[in-house]
Write a protein that holds these residues in place. Structure first.
Motif, short mmCIF file in Angstrom:
data_model
loop_
_atom_site.label_atom_id
_atom_site.label_comp_id
_atom_site.label_asym_id
_atom_site.label_seq_id
_atom_site.Cartn_x
_atom_site.Cartn_y
_atom_site.Cartn_z
N UNK A 114 26.19 5.83 30.80
CA UNK A 114 25.72 5.15 32.01
C UNK A 114 24.19 5.08 32.03
N UNK A 115 23.66 4.24 32.90
CA UNK A 115 22.19 4.11 33.00
C UNK A 115 21.57 5.43 33.47
N UNK A 116 22.20 6.07 34.44
CA UNK A 116 21.68 7.35 34.94
C UNK A 116 21.69 8.40 33.83
N UNK A 117 22.81 8.48 33.08
CA UNK A 117 22.91 9.46 31.99
C UNK A 117 21.91 9.16 30.89
N UNK A 118 21.69 7.88 30.62
CA UNK A 118 20.72 7.48 29.60
C UNK A 118 19.31 7.93 29.99
N UNK A 119 18.94 7.68 31.24
CA UNK A 119 17.60 8.07 31.71
C UNK A 119 17.43 9.59 31.64
N UNK A 120 18.45 10.32 32.06
CA UNK A 120 18.38 11.78 32.04
C UNK A 120 18.33 12.31 30.61
N UNK A 121 19.11 11.69 29.72
CA UNK A 121 19.13 12.12 28.33
C UNK A 121 17.75 11.93 27.68
N UNK A 122 17.12 10.79 27.95
CA UNK A 122 15.80 10.52 27.37
C UNK A 122 14.76 11.49 27.92
N UNK A 123 14.92 11.86 29.18
CA UNK A 123 13.99 12.84 29.77
C UNK A 123 14.16 14.21 29.13
N UNK A 124 15.42 14.61 28.91
CA UNK A 124 15.68 15.95 28.37
C UNK A 124 15.58 15.98 26.84
N UNK A 125 15.89 14.86 26.20
CA UNK A 125 15.83 14.75 24.73
C UNK A 125 14.95 13.56 24.38
N UNK A 126 13.61 13.72 24.46
CA UNK A 126 12.68 12.60 24.27
C UNK A 126 12.84 11.87 22.94
#
Length: 199
Positions: A114-126
């Motif tokens: 999802x878009x939310x999961x993608x944003x969170x993933x990029x924040x936690x795993x740059x």
């Protein structure tokens, strides 16, 4: 159970580690952002007119995205087999209605992000931001090559190029789908295949 769970993500891990480097801990964390889903043959993952909630990674199977005109004629935009992504990207990023349908050609196993999961993933795993940037670059190049091929190549040349770049599509997709993707009739495709086989 752990090994089976990991096996569900093997294609994703191959795709990611081919472009960027992640530790085992990061790979394990990566799984938490995706929702596994099994899709039956001919089942729709997305209907045109809905908002696309995910980008989808194919672990196993084959999907297609396509548009339909007012007469019901279909134009296939993309095939996605193992280790490929599929989505209506404009709808996914903008929240607008999707222009494409996405349907399983085979029984498939996919991972939805999802878009939310993608944003969170990029924040936690740059490092995943670099992965997606490289993915988008390759996608743009692929689209440009397809446009050039569509405008400049003969029907036979387009088929041979598809055979060279995506041989799995030639062997796994129904003939009418291949014809739709190439922008030719099934009869023309049949004639091309016959000519090639006789050489």
């Amino acid at each position: 159970m752990v090994e089976r769970n990991r096996a569900m993500y093997e294609a994703l891990f191959r795709s990611v580690t081919a472009k960027v480097t992640l530790t085992d801990v990061e790979l394990n964390a990566l799984k938490s952002y995706f929702i596994p889903k099994k899709i039956r043959k001919r089942q729709y993952l997305l209907n045109a007119g809905d908002v696309c909630p995910h980008i989808t990674f194919v672990e196993h199977g084959m999907l297609r995205s396509f548009m339909s005109d007012d007469e019901g004629r279909e134009s296939i935009v993309q095939f996605a087999t193992e280790e490929r992504w599929i989505s209506d990207m404009e709808s996914f990023f903008s929240g607008k209605e999707a222009a494409y349908n996405i349907e399983a050609i085979e029984d498939s196993e996919v991972l939805n992000l999802s878009r939310h999961a993608m944003d969170e993933m990029i924040e936690k795993l740059p490092v995943m931001e670099r992965y997606f940037r490289l993915l988008m670059q390759n996608h743009i190049i692929s689209l440009q090559r397809r446009v050039v091929a569509y405008m400049s190549l003969s029907a036979e040349e387009k088929y041979l190029k598809l055979m060279d770049v995506y041989p799995e599509v030639i062997t796994r997709a129904p003939q009418q789908y291949i014809a739709s993707y190439l922008g030719i009739t099934p009869e023309t495709l049949s004639r091309i295949r016959k000519q090639i086989s006789q050489r």
